[in-house]
Design a protein around this motif. Structure first.
Motif, PDB file in Angstrom:
ATOM      1  N   LEU A  56    -117.967  31.269  -7.645  1.00 26.48           N
ATOM      2  CA  LEU A  56    -118.396  30.357  -6.461  1.00 26.48           C
ATOM      3  C   LEU A  56    -119.745  30.541  -6.278  1.00 26.48           C
ATOM      4  O   LEU A  56    -120.532  31.337  -6.471  1.00 26.48           O
ATOM      5  N   SER A  57    -120.438  29.426  -5.809  1.00 30.66           N
ATOM      6  CA  SER A  57    -121.833  29.408  -5.335  1.00 30.66           C
ATOM      7  C   SER A  57    -121.912  30.303  -4.249  1.00 30.66           C
ATOM      8  O   SER A  57    -121.000  30.484  -3.464  1.00 30.66           O
ATOM      9  N   ARG A  58    -123.325  30.429  -3.706  1.00 32.34           N
ATOM     10  CA  ARG A  58    -123.311  31.197  -2.540  1.00 32.34           C
ATOM     11  C   ARG A  58    -122.786  30.563  -1.145  1.00 32.34           C
ATOM     12  O   ARG A  58    -122.144  30.934  -0.339  1.00 32.34           O
ATOM     13  N   GLN A  59    -123.120  29.262  -1.312  1.00 37.26           N
ATOM     14  CA  GLN A  59    -122.656  28.416  -0.072  1.00 37.26           C
ATOM     15  C   GLN A  59    -120.976  28.362  -0.093  1.00 37.26           C
ATOM     16  O   GLN A  59    -120.373  28.409   0.901  1.00 37.26           O
ATOM     17  N   GLN A  60    -120.458  28.295  -1.152  1.00 35.02           N
ATOM     18  CA  GLN A  60    -118.923  28.270  -1.637  1.00 35.02           C
ATOM     19  C   GLN A  60    -118.318  29.612  -0.773  1.00 35.02           C
ATOM     20  O   GLN A  60    -117.344  29.591  -0.284  1.00 35.02           O
ATOM     21  N   PHE A  61    -118.993  30.693  -1.381  1.00 32.02           N
ATOM     22  CA  PHE A  61    -118.614  31.951  -0.834  1.00 32.02           C
ATOM     23  C   PHE A  61    -118.497  31.902   0.375  1.00 32.02           C
ATOM     24  O   PHE A  61    -117.548  32.383   1.118  1.00 32.02           O
ATOM     25  N   ILE A  62    -119.691  31.756   1.146  1.00 30.84           N
ATOM     26  CA  ILE A  62    -119.739  31.721   2.698  1.00 30.84           C
ATOM     27  C   ILE A  62    -118.785  30.749   3.128  1.00 30.84           C
ATOM     28  O   ILE A  62    -118.048  31.432   4.096  1.00 30.84           O
ATOM     29  N   GLU A  63    -118.600  29.669   2.909  1.00 27.13           N
ATOM     30  CA  GLU A  63    -117.719  28.892   3.432  1.00 27.13           C
ATOM     31  C   GLU A  63    -116.279  29.279   3.201  1.00 27.13           C
ATOM     32  O   GLU A  63    -115.364  29.257   4.094  1.00 27.13           O
ATOM     33  N   TRP A  64    -115.969  29.845   2.183  1.00 26.63           N
ATOM     34  CA  TRP A  64    -114.532  30.517   1.862  1.00 26.63           C
ATOM     35  C   TRP A  64    -114.227  31.616   2.889  1.00 26.63           C
ATOM     36  O   TRP A  64    -113.332  31.586   3.497  1.00 26.63           O
ATOM     37  N   VAL A  65    -115.183  32.621   3.125  1.00 23.39           N
ATOM     38  CA  VAL A  65    -115.071  33.669   3.898  1.00 23.39           C
ATOM     39  C   VAL A  65    -114.882  33.136   5.490  1.00 23.39           C
ATOM     40  O   VAL A  65    -114.085  33.714   5.906  1.00 23.39           O
ATOM     41  N   MET A  66    -115.797  32.129   5.953  1.00 23.49           N
ATOM     42  CA  MET A  66    -115.785  31.730   7.097  1.00 23.49           C
ATOM     43  C   MET A  66    -114.479  30.767   7.435  1.00 23.49           C
ATOM     44  O   MET A  66    -113.547  31.181   8.442  1.00 23.49           O
ATOM     45  N   LYS A  67    -113.801  30.238   6.607  1.00 26.75           N
ATOM     46  CA  LYS A  67    -112.623  29.531   6.592  1.00 26.75           C
ATOM     47  C   LYS A  67    -111.166  30.611   6.406  1.00 26.75           C
ATOM     48  O   LYS A  67    -110.438  30.604   7.446  1.00 26.75           O
ATOM     49  N   VAL A  68    -111.251  31.558   5.778  1.00 24.36           N
ATOM     50  CA  VAL A  68    -110.050  32.406   5.524  1.00 24.36           C
ATOM     51  C   VAL A  68    -110.091  33.427   6.632  1.00 24.36           C
ATOM     52  O   VAL A  68    -109.060  33.648   7.088  1.00 24.36           O
ATOM     53  N   ASN A  69    -111.405  33.799   7.082  1.00 23.14           N
ATOM     54  CA  ASN A  69    -111.375  34.806   8.154  1.00 23.14           C
ATOM     55  C   ASN A  69    -111.533  34.159   9.759  1.00 23.14           C
ATOM     56  O   ASN A  69    -111.637  34.769  10.493  1.00 23.14           O
ATOM     57  N   LYS A  70    -111.320  32.832   9.577  1.00 27.78           N
ATOM     58  CA  LYS A  70    -111.465  32.076  10.702  1.00 27.78           C
ATOM     59  C   LYS A  70    -112.494  32.227  11.580  1.00 27.78           C
ATOM     60  O   LYS A  70    -112.353  32.600  13.039  1.00 27.78           O
ATOM     61  N   ARG A  71    -113.804  32.200  11.141  1.00 21.99           N
ATOM     62  CA  ARG A  71    -114.938  32.559  11.785  1.00 21.99           C
ATOM     63  C   ARG A  71    -115.886  31.237  12.239  1.00 21.99           C
ATOM     64  O   ARG A  71    -115.582  30.177  11.525  1.00 21.99           O
ATOM     65  N   SER A  72    -116.372  31.095  13.423  1.00 26.51           N
ATOM     66  CA  SER A  72    -117.211  30.031  13.851  1.00 26.51           C
ATOM     67  C   SER A  72    -118.565  30.014  13.138  1.00 26.51           C
ATOM     68  O   SER A  72    -119.275  29.107  13.457  1.00 26.51           O
ATOM     69  N   ASP A  73    -118.984  31.279  13.006  1.00 23.95           N
ATOM     70  CA  ASP A  73    -120.307  31.488  12.759  1.00 23.95           C
ATOM     71  C   ASP A  73    -120.603  32.335  11.579  1.00 23.95           C
ATOM     72  O   ASP A  73    -119.498  33.153  11.420  1.00 23.95           O
ATOM     73  N   ASP A  74    -121.721  32.691  10.860  1.00 25.63           N
ATOM     74  CA  ASP A  74    -121.758  33.457   9.796  1.00 25.63           C
ATOM     75  C   ASP A  74    -122.356  34.752   9.991  1.00 25.63           C
ATOM     76  O   ASP A  74    -122.702  35.620   9.264  1.00 25.63           O
ATOM     77  N   ARG A  75    -122.499  35.231  11.578  1.00 22.14           N
ATOM     78  CA  ARG A  75    -122.940  36.637  11.799  1.00 22.14           C
ATOM     79  C   ARG A  75    -121.904  37.590  11.843  1.00 22.14           C
ATOM     80  O   ARG A  75    -120.746  37.418  12.144  1.00 22.14           O
ATOM     81  N   LEU A  76    -122.142  38.726  11.155  1.00 20.09           N
ATOM     82  CA  LEU A  76    -121.119  39.838  10.807  1.00 20.09           C
ATOM     83  C   LEU A  76    -121.340  40.894  11.768  1.00 20.09           C
ATOM     84  O   LEU A  76    -122.623  41.330  12.357  1.00 20.09           O
ATOM     85  N   ILE A  77    -120.223  41.697  12.182  1.00 25.73           N
ATOM     86  CA  ILE A  77    -120.365  42.862  13.253  1.00 25.73           C
ATOM     87  C   ILE A  77    -119.906  43.934  12.343  1.00 25.73           C
ATOM     88  O   ILE A  77    -119.078  44.239  11.686  1.00 25.73           O
ATOM     89  N   VAL A  78    -121.144  45.050  12.466  1.00 23.42           N
ATOM     90  CA  VAL A  78    -120.783  46.217  11.965  1.00 23.42           C
ATOM     91  C   VAL A  78    -119.447  46.921  12.313  1.00 23.42           C
ATOM     92  O   VAL A  78    -119.109  46.739  13.442  1.00 23.42           O
ATOM     93  N   GLY A  79    -118.668  47.422  11.150  1.00 26.12           N
ATOM     94  CA  GLY A  79    -117.313  47.911  11.337  1.00 26.12           C
ATOM     95  C   GLY A  79    -116.140  46.695  11.279  1.00 26.12           C
ATOM     96  O   GLY A  79    -114.963  47.179  11.188  1.00 26.12           O
ATOM     97  N   GLU A  80    -116.392  45.543  11.417  1.00 27.16           N
ATOM     98  CA  GLU A  80    -115.333  44.302  11.019  1.00 27.16           C
ATOM     99  C   GLU A  80    -114.826  44.406   9.829  1.00 27.16           C
ATOM    100  O   GLU A  80    -115.648  44.662   9.052  1.00 27.16           O
ATOM    101  N   LYS A  81    -113.831  44.055   9.843  1.00 26.27           N
ATOM    102  CA  LYS A  81    -113.054  43.960   8.362  1.00 26.27           C
ATOM    103  C   LYS A  81    -113.054  42.309   7.964  1.00 26.27           C
ATOM    104  O   LYS A  81    -112.477  41.589   8.882  1.00 26.27           O
TER     105      LYS A  81
END
Length: 100
Positions: A56-81
């Motif tokens: 995947l492109s970087r953008q596709q990777f990010i969109e996939w992660v956000m969609k599958v993990n049901k995220r509304s933004d791209d900020r990550l929290i230390v310790g989250e899975k």
């Protein structure tokens, strides 16, 4: 209405149903690698870090992660899975098939 109108309406109906099924289709998270976010991790950096294990492109990777993990933004929290688009069976430097 003429026959052509009915044919067009039927085609649009099938297209709508296909799109709805495709969009609402969920990903089997059990097939993909789950990681624990470390300090300093970003989705951009994770896409780069795992670039040899997905196609995947970087953008596709990010969109996939956000969609599958049901995220509304791209900020990550230390310790989250989070689940990333790397198949467990291919996690040793093989490519993931395609995005969901």
């Amino acid at each position: 209405m003429s026959k052509i109108h009915y044919v067009i309406m039927i085609l649009f109906s099938f297209l709508f149903v296909w799109a709805f099924v495709h969009v609402t289709q969920s990903v089997d998270k059990e097939k993909y690698v789950e990681i624990t976010v470390s300090a300093g991790d970003t989705l951009w950096e994770l896409a780069e870090q795992y670039k040899h294990e997905h196609q995947l492109s970087r953008q596709q990777f990010i969109e996939w992660v956000m969609k599958v993990n049901k995220r509304s933004d791209d900020r990550l929290i230390v310790g989250e899975k989070i689940v990333i688009p790397v198949l467990k069976s291919n996690s040793e430097n093989q490519l993931v098939a395609n995005k969901p």
